[in-house]
Design a protein around this motif. Structure first.
Motif, mmCIF file in Angstrom:
data_model
loop_
_atom_site.group_PDB
_atom_site.id
_atom_site.type_symbol
_atom_site.label_atom_id
_atom_site.label_comp_id
_atom_site.label_asym_id
_atom_site.label_seq_id
_atom_site.Cartn_x
_atom_site.Cartn_y
_atom_site.Cartn_z
ATOM 1 N N GLN A 97 0.958 -1.355 -0.352
ATOM 2 C CA GLN A 97 -0.253 -0.021 0.276
ATOM 3 C C GLN A 97 0.838 1.424 -0.043
ATOM 4 O O GLN A 97 0.814 2.305 -0.369
ATOM 5 N N MET A 98 2.239 0.999 0.745
ATOM 6 C CA MET A 98 3.051 2.355 0.871
ATOM 7 C C MET A 98 3.403 2.641 -1.126
ATOM 8 O O MET A 98 3.801 3.844 -0.767
ATOM 9 N N LEU A 99 3.703 2.015 -1.134
ATOM 10 C CA LEU A 99 4.468 1.520 -3.116
ATOM 11 C C LEU A 99 3.438 1.865 -4.029
ATOM 12 O O LEU A 99 3.711 1.996 -4.648
ATOM 13 N N GLY A 100 1.547 2.339 -2.887
ATOM 14 C CA GLY A 100 0.654 2.791 -4.101
ATOM 15 C C GLY A 100 0.322 1.613 -4.739
ATOM 16 O O GLY A 100 -0.258 1.865 -6.586
ATOM 17 N N LEU A 101 1.109 0.039 -4.642
ATOM 18 C CA LEU A 101 0.064 -1.523 -5.421
ATOM 19 C C LEU A 101 -0.433 -0.791 -6.091
ATOM 20 O O LEU A 101 -1.336 -1.545 -5.106
ATOM 21 N N SER A 102 -1.609 -1.625 -6.984
ATOM 22 C CA SER A 102 -2.642 -2.044 -7.308
ATOM 23 C C SER A 102 -4.139 -2.857 -7.070
ATOM 24 O O SER A 102 -4.430 -2.641 -6.404
ATOM 25 N N GLU A 103 -2.318 -4.174 -6.806
ATOM 26 C CA GLU A 103 -3.140 -5.489 -6.658
ATOM 27 C C GLU A 103 -1.914 -6.098 -6.479
ATOM 28 O O GLU A 103 -0.318 -5.776 -6.689
ATOM 29 N N ILE A 104 -1.995 -7.702 -5.941
ATOM 30 C CA ILE A 104 -1.277 -8.297 -5.519
ATOM 31 C C ILE A 104 -1.006 -9.934 -5.290
ATOM 32 O O ILE A 104 -2.349 -9.647 -5.458
ATOM 33 N N PRO A 105 0.073 -10.525 -5.111
ATOM 34 C CA PRO A 105 -0.504 -12.202 -5.446
ATOM 35 C C PRO A 105 -0.903 -12.055 -4.014
ATOM 36 O O PRO A 105 -0.989 -11.757 -2.677
ATOM 37 N N ILE A 106 -1.546 -12.920 -4.385
ATOM 38 C CA ILE A 106 -1.977 -13.557 -2.432
ATOM 39 C C ILE A 106 -2.607 -15.348 -2.671
ATOM 40 O O ILE A 106 -1.963 -16.420 -3.683
ATOM 41 N N ILE A 107 -2.159 -16.088 -1.605
ATOM 42 C CA ILE A 107 -2.179 -17.343 -1.788
ATOM 43 C C ILE A 107 -4.256 -17.772 -0.858
ATOM 44 O O ILE A 107 -4.346 -16.962 0.384
ATOM 45 N N CYS A 108 -5.313 -18.208 -1.125
ATOM 46 C CA CYS A 108 -6.496 -17.769 -0.496
ATOM 47 C C CYS A 108 -6.808 -19.273 -0.201
ATOM 48 O O CYS A 108 -6.385 -20.797 -1.047
ATOM 49 N N LYS A 109 -6.956 -19.302 0.947
ATOM 50 C CA LYS A 109 -7.462 -21.240 1.345
ATOM 51 C C LYS A 109 -8.864 -20.628 2.260
ATOM 52 O O LYS A 109 -9.513 -19.559 2.410
ATOM 53 N N GLU A 110 -9.012 -21.628 2.210
ATOM 54 C CA GLU A 110 -10.664 -21.870 3.193
ATOM 55 C C GLU A 110 -10.487 -22.653 4.822
ATOM 56 O O GLU A 110 -10.727 -23.537 5.109
ATOM 57 N N LEU A 111 -11.001 -20.788 5.431
ATOM 58 C CA LEU A 111 -10.802 -21.173 6.274
ATOM 59 C C LEU A 111 -11.500 -20.848 7.261
ATOM 60 O O LEU A 111 -12.771 -19.663 6.933
ATOM 61 N N SER A 112 -11.811 -21.300 8.524
ATOM 62 C CA SER A 112 -13.110 -20.915 9.121
ATOM 63 C C SER A 112 -12.821 -19.572 10.321
ATOM 64 O O SER A 112 -11.478 -19.817 10.354
ATOM 65 N N ASP A 113 -13.676 -19.376 11.107
ATOM 66 C CA ASP A 113 -13.059 -17.771 12.214
ATOM 67 C C ASP A 113 -12.211 -18.551 12.865
ATOM 68 O O ASP A 113 -11.111 -17.809 13.057
ATOM 69 N N GLU A 114 -12.090 -19.993 13.138
ATOM 70 C CA GLU A 114 -11.181 -20.716 14.774
ATOM 71 C C GLU A 114 -10.110 -20.441 13.905
ATOM 72 O O GLU A 114 -8.430 -19.917 14.273
ATOM 73 N N GLN A 115 -10.343 -21.159 12.348
ATOM 74 C CA GLN A 115 -8.672 -21.751 11.537
ATOM 75 C C GLN A 115 -7.679 -20.636 11.377
ATOM 76 O O GLN A 115 -6.439 -20.132 11.725
ATOM 77 N N ALA A 116 -8.914 -19.537 11.454
ATOM 78 C CA ALA A 116 -7.918 -17.959 10.485
ATOM 79 C C ALA A 116 -6.979 -17.417 11.155
ATOM 80 O O ALA A 116 -5.824 -17.389 10.993
ATOM 81 N N LEU A 117 -7.716 -17.531 12.426
ATOM 82 C CA LEU A 117 -7.129 -16.800 13.639
ATOM 83 C C LEU A 117 -5.556 -17.416 14.417
ATOM 84 O O LEU A 117 -5.188 -17.104 14.489
#
Length: 275
Positions: free
Chosen positions: A61-81
C-alpha cells in the motif's frame, strides 16, 4: 493476483505495532524484487480477508500497488485466527508482549474458552502443586490441551509462561507501550514497573530508552529512589532551626559585640521557651 482494495483486515489482529523503518525497508525490497511470499487470505463474500502477511500488505500500500499476489485458503474463523497467530509467532522481530498475547489466544482456542479461563487454569495448576492438591478431571483435560500448544510453540511450559510472561500484561501502560514497540527488553520493563510513582517511573523509562541503560544501572537507580523515599524527613520548623544553627556557626557573629549580645538574648529566650 487481486486488487489490493478488495483485501480487508480482520477485526482481531495479533500484531499491533509496526516499526516504520523496517516497513520502509520491506517496501524497498518489494519495489526491487516483488512480493516473494504472497499474503494468505480467505474469501469472505465478494472480498478477501487477510489471514497472514499484514506487513507485506502495508508495504504494498505504501508503494501504491493496485494489486498483489495472494494465497487464498478456505478457513473458518477459528482456523483463520490460529493461522494468523502461528504466523505471528514465527516472526524474528516478535516482541515479548505480542508473543505473550499470541500464545494466550492460542491456548484459549485450544480449550474453547477465553484468555481469562487460561489464566485461571494455570493458577489452579500452580496452586494445586504447591498445596499437593488433586485437580478435577475436567481441569486435567484442559491442561493437557494447553500443554500440546506449549509443546508446539516450544518456548515455554505452563509454569514458566505463568510466572515469566503473564505478569507482563499487568505492567503500567507507559512501560507496556514501550515494550510493545520494542524500545526495551522485558527484563528492564519488569524492573522499571516496580516504581509506583508515575513521574519517577516515566523519568527512568525515558532515560533507559534514550541512553540504553543496562539493567544494573536501572536497579541502582531504583534502589537509590527507595532509600530516598524511606529517609526520615524533618518537620518544617525543625528544618528551619537546623538551618539557622548552621548559619550562626558560619557567620561572623562572635567578633561583633552587638550581634553577640543579641544572640545571647535570643538563646536565653529559647531556653526559657524549652522549660
Amino acid at each position: 493476483s487481486v486488487a489490493i482494495d478488495l483485501i480487508t483486515l480482520p477485526e482481531s489482529q495479533p500484531r499491533r505495532f509496526f516499526d516504520p523503518d523496517k516497513l520502509a525497508q520491506l517496501a524497498e525490497s518489494i519495489k526491487e524484487h516483488g512480493i516473494l511470499e504472497p499474503p494468505i487470505v480467505r474469501r469472505v463474500g465478494e472480498r478477501y480477508q487477510l489471514v497472514a502477511g499484514e506487513r507485506r500488505l502495508r508495504a504494498a500500500q505504501m508503494l501504491g500497488l493496485s494489486e498483489i499476489p495472494i494465497i487464498c485458503k478456505e478457513l473458518s474463523d477459528e482456523q483463520a485466527l490460529q493461522v494468523s497467530l502461528i504466523e505471528n509467532l514465527q516472526r524474528e522481530d516478535l516482541n515479548p508482549i505480542e508473543e505473550t498475547e499470541a500464545i494466550l489466544q492460542l491456548l484459549a482456542i485450544s480449550i474453547a474458552g477465553t484468555t481469562a479461563d487460561v489464566v485461571s487454569l494455570l493458577n489452579q495448576s500452580s496452586n494445586a502443586k504447591k498445596r499437593n492438591l488433586e485437580l478435577t478431571d475436567n481441569v486435567i483435560r484442559q491442561l493437557e490441551k494447553m500443554t500440546i500448544v506449549f509443546d508446539r510453540v516450544g518456548r515455554f511450559n505452563p509454569e514458566s509462561f505463568r510466572t515469566n510472561r503473564l505478569p507482563l500484561l499487568k505492567l503500567p501502560d507507559d512501560v507496556l507501550n514501550a515494550l510493545r514497540q520494542g524500545q526495551l527488553e522485558f527484563t528492564k520493563a519488569r524492573a522499571i514497573a516496580k516504581i509506583k510513582d508515575d513521574l519517577q517511573r516515566q523519568e527512568l523509562l525515558t532515560a533507559t530508552i534514550t541512553d540504553n541503560l543496562p539493567l544494573t544501572a536501572i536497579k541502582q537507580q531504583i534502589a537509590t529512589q527507595a532509600v530516598e523515599k524511606t529517609a526520615p524527613t524533618l518537620p518544617p520548623m525543625q528544618t528551619q532551626i537546623d538551618r539557622a544553627l548552621r548559619s550562626v556557626k558560619q557567620a561572623q557573629v562572635w567578633t561583633d559585640p552587638k550581634k553577640q549580645k543579641r544572640l545571647e538574648k535570643l538563646l536565653a529566650e529559647l531556653e526559657q521557651l524549652m522549660m
